[in-house]
Design an enzyme around this catalytic site. Structure first.
Site, short mmCIF file in Angstrom:
data_model
loop_
_atom_site.label_atom_id
_atom_site.label_comp_id
_atom_site.label_asym_id
_atom_site.label_seq_id
_atom_site.Cartn_x
_atom_site.Cartn_y
_atom_site.Cartn_z
N ARG A 86 153.23 183.41 40.26
CA ARG A 86 153.52 184.43 39.24
C ARG A 86 153.44 185.80 39.91
O ARG A 86 152.46 186.12 40.58
CB ARG A 86 152.51 184.36 38.09
CG ARG A 86 152.71 185.50 37.08
CD ARG A 86 152.10 185.25 35.71
NE ARG A 86 150.67 185.29 35.66
CZ ARG A 86 149.96 185.56 34.55
NH1 ARG A 86 150.58 185.83 33.40
NH2 ARG A 86 148.64 185.55 34.57
N GLU A 160 155.60 186.90 25.83
CA GLU A 160 154.44 187.72 25.49
C GLU A 160 154.80 188.88 24.56
O GLU A 160 154.02 189.83 24.43
CB GLU A 160 153.81 188.26 26.78
CG GLU A 160 153.31 187.16 27.71
CD GLU A 160 152.74 187.68 29.01
OE1 GLU A 160 151.52 187.88 29.07
OE2 GLU A 160 153.52 187.89 29.96
N ARG A 238 134.62 175.58 27.70
CA ARG A 238 133.60 174.58 27.38
C ARG A 238 133.96 173.76 26.14
O ARG A 238 133.36 172.71 25.90
CB ARG A 238 132.25 175.26 27.17
CG ARG A 238 131.69 175.94 28.41
CD ARG A 238 130.31 176.51 28.17
NE ARG A 238 129.76 177.16 29.35
CZ ARG A 238 128.57 177.71 29.40
NH1 ARG A 238 127.79 177.69 28.32
NH2 ARG A 238 128.14 178.29 30.51
N LEU A 261 142.99 176.51 32.91
CA LEU A 261 142.25 177.56 33.60
C LEU A 261 141.27 177.02 34.63
O LEU A 261 140.81 177.77 35.50
CB LEU A 261 141.50 178.42 32.58
CG LEU A 261 142.37 179.18 31.58
CD1 LEU A 261 141.51 179.83 30.51
CD2 LEU A 261 143.22 180.22 32.30
N ASP A 390 164.80 150.06 14.43
CA ASP A 390 166.21 150.02 14.77
C ASP A 390 166.40 150.87 16.03
O ASP A 390 165.42 151.31 16.65
CB ASP A 390 167.09 150.50 13.61
CG ASP A 390 166.74 151.92 13.16
OD1 ASP A 390 166.02 152.64 13.90
OD2 ASP A 390 167.19 152.32 12.07
#
Length: 435
Positions: A86, A160, A238, A261, A390
Site C-alpha cells: 500500500r 474511504e 481480542r 491486523l 435442482d
C-alpha cells in the site's frame, strides 16, 4: 465493454494482512516486514500488504519503500500469498499522489530485485473514477518505465469516502475501455475508519457505525465488475467472537475477505469461510441461534430460553415468553422451523455427488432429506425436512466448494492443514466434485 467474470486468477481472497514498512524504534527498521514475510500455512494471508501509508510514520515512508524492495527481493520467492504494497495517495492532494508514484517506481524497479514477487499495489483514499484512473495511469507509467508487461501489476483500492462508494457503481461500464487499464483492478477494500470521518458520522460511544450498506455495496460492485470485495479492519483484536460474527455477516452478502491486523486474525479469517469439519444443528431460542449439543443420535438443547413438556396427547413448548400448545405433528413442524443444519465439507460433497449421480441418470431434481432427534428438557422429538435440489440449487451451494478448491490450488502451504482438519479422503473428493 461490461464485465461478467473474474479478471484475475484468484476467485476468493480471505485475508488482507497489513504490516508497517519501517519502525524507527527498532534497530532494524524492516524487522516487522521480515517477520511477516516468513509466515506460512494458516498464519500466512492470501494477500500481504506491506503498508507504507497509515501504518508507517510519514518521515519513515521513503525508507519503508526501500525496505519493501529489499525484503521482498530476499524472501519473496518463498512467500505463499500475493504481495500488494500500500502506497500513499489522496484524491485531494497532488503532492501525496506524486509521492506514492515515486514509491511505486522504487518498489517496482527491477534493479532492486523485488518486482517479480510484487503482484500489485493498494491505493488508499481514492475519490471519483477520474482519480482511480490517475492511479491506473501512474501504474501504467511504472510498468513502461521499468519494461514490465502492461497490466502485470494489479491495482486494489480502499473505499474511504462517499464519493468512492458512489463511483463503484460505474466500474462495470468503465472497465475495458481503450482509454484506461482498469482491468488491472483486483480488490475493493472497505476502509470504515476514514469513511466514517468522510461521512461526518457520530455515535454516542465514539465506536464506528456498522456501515452494513457500505459492505453490501462493495460486494455488489465487486460482483458486477469481476473483482473481489474485502472488509476493513476489526480493531478489537481480542474480540475473537466479534470478529467471527462480522465475517459471518459479511459472507452472507458475498464479502468473503476481511482485513487482518495480527497473525491470529489471519488464522481466524483463513478458516472462517471454509465449511466446518463436522456438521452441527442450530436452534432459534427466541431470536438468537445457538448450537445444539451433539449426543450421538440426539441433538440436545441445554439453554434456558426454551422449555418443552408433555401434557397428555399435547405438548407445551415455551419460547421466551411465548407458550405454544401443540399436537405431536404441530410440534414437529414448529421444531423444523426453529432448527437449521450447518453442513460439514463432507456433507456438502455428499450432497453434490448425489445430485451429480441423479443428473447423470436423467433426473432434473431430487429431494434431499435431513433428519435428527431433538431433545428439550428430556423430551425427544424426531424431525425431518426435505429440500429440493435442482441445477440452480446445485450451482448456489457449489460456492463453498469453489472457495475450497481455490484455496487448495493457490495455497499449497495449507495442504497439510486442510488434510489435518478434514481428512485426506474428504479433501480429494472435494477437489473432484463439480468439475
Amino acid at each position: 465493454m461490461s464485465v461478467d467474470k473474474r479478471l484475475h486468477d484468484r476467485k476468493f481472497v480471505r485475508t488482507f494482512f497489513t504490516t508497517p514498512t519501517a519502525d524507527s524504534e527498532k534497530d532494524d527498521t524492516a524487522a516487522m516486514l521480515k517477520k511477516s514475510i516468513q509466515l506460512r500455512g494458516m498464519e500466512a494471508p492470501d494477500v500481504w500488504v506491506p503498508d507504507n501509508e497509515d501504518a508507517t510514520a510519514p518521515n519513515m515512508r521513503d525508507e519503508g519503500a526501500e525496505n519493501i524492495a529489499e525484503v521482498v527481493a530476499e524472501h519473496g520467492d518463498e512467500f505463499p500469498g500475493e504481495i500488494h504494497p500500500r502506497v500513499v495517495w489522496h484524491r485531494d492532494s497532488p503532492e501525496t499522489r506524486y509521492k506514492g508514484f515515486q514509491h511505486m517506481l522504487e518498489i517496482a524497479d527491477p534493479e532492486n530485485g523485488a518486482v517479480e514477487n510484487i503482484d500489485g499495489f493498494v491505493i488508499p483514499e481514492v475519490g471519483d473514477l477520474d482519480d482511480w484512473k490517475k492511479a491506473d495511469e501512474f501504474i501504467t507509467i511504472v510498468e513502461n518505465e521499468h519494461g514490465l508487461e502492461e497490466g502485470s501489476l494489479a491495482m486494489s483500492v480502499i473505499i474511504e469516502s462517499g464519493t468512492a462508494e458512489l463511483e463503484m457503481g460505474r466500474l462495470r461500464d468503465e472497465i475495458g475501455k481503450p482509454s484506461n487499464n482498469l482491468e488491472r483492478l483486483f480488490l475493493l477494500v472497505d476502509g470504515e475508519v476514514d469513511y466514517t470521518k468522510d461521512m461526518r458520522a457520530i455515535t454516542p460511544t465514539g465506536e464506528l457505525p456498522e456501515w452494513h450498506e457500505l459492505r453490501h455495496n462493495t460486494s455488489r460492485a465487486a460482483s458486477a465488475a469481476g473483482l473481489i470485495a474485502v472488509d476493513g479492519p476489526f480493531d478489537d483484536i481480542r474480540d475473537v467472537a466479534g470478529y467471527r460474527e462480522r465475517m459471518t455477516a459479511n459472507q452472507a452478502v458475498g464479502q468473503i475477505g476481511i482485513w487482518s491486523l495480527t497473525p491470529g486474525q489471519v488464522v481466524e479469517a483463513n478458516k472462517a469461510p471454509l465449511p466446518p469439519k463436522e456438521g452441527y444443528w442450530l436452534i432459534d431460542e427466541d431470536g438468537e441461534e445457538v448450537e445444539l449439543e451433539d449426543e450421538g443420535d440426539v441433538q440436545a438443547y441445554t439453554g434456558d430460553k426454551l422449555s418443552l413438556e408433555e401434557d397428555g396427547d399435547e405438548y407445551v413448548l415455551t419460547v421466551g415468553s411465548d407458550e405454544h400448545v401443540l399436537s405431536h405433528e404441530e410440534l414437529q413442524e414448529k421444531l423444523v422451523d426453529l432448527t437449521a443444519y450447518v453442513p460439514s465439507l463432507d456433507d456438502i460433497v455428499d450432497s453434490m455427488e448425489e445430485f451429480e449421480a441423479a443428473k447423470e441418470a436423467g433426473q432434473g431434481a431430487i429431494a434431499m432429506t435431513r433428519a435428527t432427534t431433538v431433545s428439550i428438557d428430556g423430551v425427544e422429538v424426531e424431525i425431518s425436512s426435505d429440500r429440493m435440489w435442482d441445477e440452480a440449487t446445485y450451482q448456489a451451494l457449489q460456492t463453498p466448494i469453489t472457495l475450497f478448491q481455490d484455496v487448495y490450488e493457490n495455497r499449497p502451504d495449507q495442504h497439510d492443514d486442510l488434510a489435518d482438519i478434514y481428512g485426506e479422503d474428504v479433501v480429494e473428493r472435494a477437489m473432484e466434485v463439480g468439475n
